[in-house]
Design a protein around this motif. Structure first.
Motif, PDB file in Angstrom:
ATOM      1  N   GLU A 136       0.984  -1.323  -0.054  1.00  0.00           N
ATOM      2  CA  GLU A 136       0.094   0.027  -0.185  1.00  0.00           C
ATOM      3  C   GLU A 136       0.918   1.160  -0.066  1.00  0.00           C
ATOM      4  O   GLU A 136       0.401   2.217  -0.495  1.00  0.00           O
ATOM      5  N   ASP A 137       2.063   1.184   0.696  1.00  0.00           N
ATOM      6  CA  ASP A 137       2.950   2.288   0.756  1.00  0.00           C
ATOM      7  C   ASP A 137       4.006   2.269  -0.364  1.00  0.00           C
ATOM      8  O   ASP A 137       4.696   3.298  -0.559  1.00  0.00           O
ATOM      9  N   SER A 138       4.058   1.471  -1.258  1.00  0.00           N
ATOM     10  CA  SER A 138       4.864   1.120  -2.267  1.00  0.00           C
ATOM     11  C   SER A 138       6.458   1.242  -1.599  1.00  0.00           C
ATOM     12  O   SER A 138       7.359   1.716  -2.137  1.00  0.00           O
ATOM     13  N   ASP A 139       6.454   0.548  -0.597  1.00  0.00           N
ATOM     14  CA  ASP A 139       7.669   0.564   0.060  1.00  0.00           C
ATOM     15  C   ASP A 139       8.216  -0.895  -0.250  1.00  0.00           C
ATOM     16  O   ASP A 139       8.100  -1.947   0.231  1.00  0.00           O
ATOM     17  N   VAL A 140       8.974  -1.086  -1.556  1.00  0.00           N
ATOM     18  CA  VAL A 140       9.548  -2.420  -1.961  1.00  0.00           C
ATOM     19  C   VAL A 140      10.640  -2.819  -1.125  1.00  0.00           C
ATOM     20  O   VAL A 140      10.517  -4.053  -0.998  1.00  0.00           O
ATOM     21  N   ASP A 141      11.476  -2.178  -0.448  1.00  0.00           N
ATOM     22  CA  ASP A 141      12.639  -2.682   0.543  1.00  0.00           C
ATOM     23  C   ASP A 141      11.852  -3.654   1.811  1.00  0.00           C
ATOM     24  O   ASP A 141      12.094  -4.687   2.037  1.00  0.00           O
ATOM     25  N   THR A 142      10.641  -3.031   2.258  1.00  0.00           N
ATOM     26  CA  THR A 142      10.056  -3.566   3.344  1.00  0.00           C
ATOM     27  C   THR A 142       9.378  -4.901   2.865  1.00  0.00           C
ATOM     28  O   THR A 142       9.063  -5.833   3.736  1.00  0.00           O
ATOM     29  N   PHE A 143       8.445  -4.703   1.803  1.00  0.00           N
ATOM     30  CA  PHE A 143       7.999  -5.735   1.026  1.00  0.00           C
ATOM     31  C   PHE A 143       8.705  -6.805   0.805  1.00  0.00           C
ATOM     32  O   PHE A 143       8.556  -8.022   1.245  1.00  0.00           O
ATOM     33  N   VAL A 144      10.026  -6.681   0.468  1.00  0.00           N
ATOM     34  CA  VAL A 144      11.076  -7.746   0.008  1.00  0.00           C
ATOM     35  C   VAL A 144      11.436  -8.337   1.187  1.00  0.00           C
ATOM     36  O   VAL A 144      11.345  -9.661   1.254  1.00  0.00           O
ATOM     37  N   ASP A 145      11.723  -7.554   2.361  1.00  0.00           N
ATOM     38  CA  ASP A 145      12.179  -8.273   3.639  1.00  0.00           C
ATOM     39  C   ASP A 145      11.328  -9.153   4.177  1.00  0.00           C
ATOM     40  O   ASP A 145      11.438 -10.048   4.743  1.00  0.00           O
ATOM     41  N   ALA A 146       9.674  -8.745   4.155  1.00  0.00           N
ATOM     42  CA  ALA A 146       8.707  -9.603   4.498  1.00  0.00           C
ATOM     43  C   ALA A 146       8.697 -11.039   3.697  1.00  0.00           C
ATOM     44  O   ALA A 146       8.130 -11.693   4.455  1.00  0.00           O
ATOM     45  N   ASP A 147       8.578 -10.655   2.495  1.00  0.00           N
ATOM     46  CA  ASP A 147       8.527 -11.729   1.740  1.00  0.00           C
ATOM     47  C   ASP A 147       9.536 -12.914   1.770  1.00  0.00           C
ATOM     48  O   ASP A 147       9.169 -13.867   1.975  1.00  0.00           O
ATOM     49  N   ILE A 148      10.922 -12.405   1.937  1.00  0.00           N
ATOM     50  CA  ILE A 148      11.741 -13.444   2.217  1.00  0.00           C
ATOM     51  C   ILE A 148      11.716 -13.877   3.593  1.00  0.00           C
ATOM     52  O   ILE A 148      12.046 -15.264   4.098  1.00  0.00           O
ATOM     53  N   ASP A 149      11.372 -13.016   4.412  1.00  0.00           N
ATOM     54  CA  ASP A 149      11.174 -13.707   5.890  1.00  0.00           C
ATOM     55  C   ASP A 149      10.025 -14.673   5.931  1.00  0.00           C
ATOM     56  O   ASP A 149      10.169 -15.717   6.991  1.00  0.00           O
ATOM     57  N   PHE A 150       9.108 -14.609   5.135  1.00  0.00           N
ATOM     58  CA  PHE A 150       7.805 -15.561   5.174  1.00  0.00           C
ATOM     59  C   PHE A 150       8.611 -17.020   4.597  1.00  0.00           C
ATOM     60  O   PHE A 150       8.216 -18.017   5.366  1.00  0.00           O
ATOM     61  N   HIS A 151       9.215 -16.999   3.618  1.00  0.00           N
ATOM     62  CA  HIS A 151       9.974 -18.164   3.159  1.00  0.00           C
ATOM     63  C   HIS A 151      10.943 -18.773   4.130  1.00  0.00           C
ATOM     64  O   HIS A 151      11.027 -19.907   4.356  1.00  0.00           O
ATOM     65  N   ASP A 152      11.595 -17.941   4.953  1.00  0.00           N
ATOM     66  CA  ASP A 152      12.497 -18.354   5.649  1.00  0.00           C
ATOM     67  C   ASP A 152      11.894 -19.044   6.952  1.00  0.00           C
ATOM     68  O   ASP A 152      12.156 -20.070   7.677  1.00  0.00           O
ATOM     69  N   THR A 153      10.762 -18.263   7.372  1.00  0.00           N
ATOM     70  CA  THR A 153      10.018 -18.955   8.376  1.00  0.00           C
ATOM     71  C   THR A 153       9.330 -20.393   7.974  1.00  0.00           C
ATOM     72  O   THR A 153       9.393 -21.053   8.849  1.00  0.00           O
ATOM     73  N   ILE A 154       9.106 -20.610   6.901  1.00  0.00           N
ATOM     74  CA  ILE A 154       8.479 -21.647   6.304  1.00  0.00           C
ATOM     75  C   ILE A 154       9.962 -23.103   6.520  1.00  0.00           C
ATOM     76  O   ILE A 154       9.447 -23.935   7.075  1.00  0.00           O
ATOM     77  N   LEU A 155      11.082 -22.547   6.027  1.00  0.00           N
ATOM     78  CA  LEU A 155      12.104 -23.376   6.120  1.00  0.00           C
ATOM     79  C   LEU A 155      12.504 -23.635   7.461  1.00  0.00           C
ATOM     80  O   LEU A 155      12.704 -24.804   7.950  1.00  0.00           O
TER      81      LEU A 155
END
Length: 232
Positions: A136-155
């Motif tokens: 919503e904020d067009s904050d790409v860096d935060t978006f990417v961090d949350a995206d990768i954290d999601f996958h790290d959490t699954i691992l």
């Protein structure tokens, strides 16, 4: 700096020089010369080179010299990832990452659904919420961090430490690739929907559904890459 960190830093500096083409003929200077150039002791250079030899980046021919191993024969994930990030468009690395992720993350999602504690579900939900807010904020860096954290959490949620350890060296390269694609608003929206699908399946404790959801996510990632990035 501790001795171990100094050796690691020296090895990293030597990899940087290899990638920069400083050793155009494939031969490294002797240890004494490298020690002067790196500003460290010969012992530090020797230990750094021993590590690089074990990682398949260089080979030592006793009595002859030390040589760079052709990149296609490297066995070190970090060195390979750093080489791939030199691709200015990132096309090769992005495709290769999706191939690797398919091999590992689909199975990881299935294991996570079967094994993970409730705390993992809470973390995954938090990651998706952060992705929505960042989109919503067009904050790409935060978006990417949350995206990768999601996958790290699954691992981590697989309960198998080898799974997360395999992926850890690739995180900088994944960040590079995801930042490139997540700059597109449509891709961010697709990613949120796919992540929600994976989350729903894991929350339901349904391994088969989690595998299908992660497969769908990888398929969508591939389509987005081809449509929004590579076609341009």
């Amino acid at each position: 700096m501790s001795r171990e960190n100094l050796v690691d830093a020296t090895a990293s500096a030597l990899i940087d020089r290899v990638l920069a083409g400083d050793f155009a003929d494939g031969a490294l200077p002797n240890q004494e010369a490298l020690a002067r150039e790196c500003g460290v002791s010969r012992l530090t250079v020797r230990e750094a080179m021993k590590g690089l030899e074990q990682r398949g980046v260089i080979r030592v021919a006793h009595g002859v010299g030390t040589f760079v191993v052709p990149a296609e024969h490297w066995r070190d994930i970090d060195a390979i990832a750093r080489l791939q990030r030199l691709d200015p468009k990132g096309t090769g690395v992005s495709r290769q990452l999706i191939e690797v992720r398919r091999m590992i993350e689909i199975g990881a999602a299935e294991l996570c659904a079967a094994r993970c504690p409730d705390s993992v579900l809470e973390t995954l939900e938090c990651c998706v919420q952060k992705m929505r807010a960042a989109a919503e904020d067009s904050d790409v860096d935060t978006f990417v961090d949350a995206d990768i954290d999601f996958h790290d959490t699954i691992l981590q949620g697989t309960g198998n430490p080898f799974v997360a350890a395999i992926f850890d060296p690739m995180r900088p390269t994944l960040e590079f690739s995801r930042t490139q694609t997540s700059s597109v608003a449509d891709i961010r929206e697709h990613a949120i929907a796919e992540h929600q699908g994976v989350l729903d399946a894991i929350v339901a404790r349904d391994p088969e559904a989690a595998g299908r959801a992660m497969t769908s996510h990888m398929d969508q990632t591939q389509r987005d890459l081809e449509t929004y990035v590579l076609s341009r």
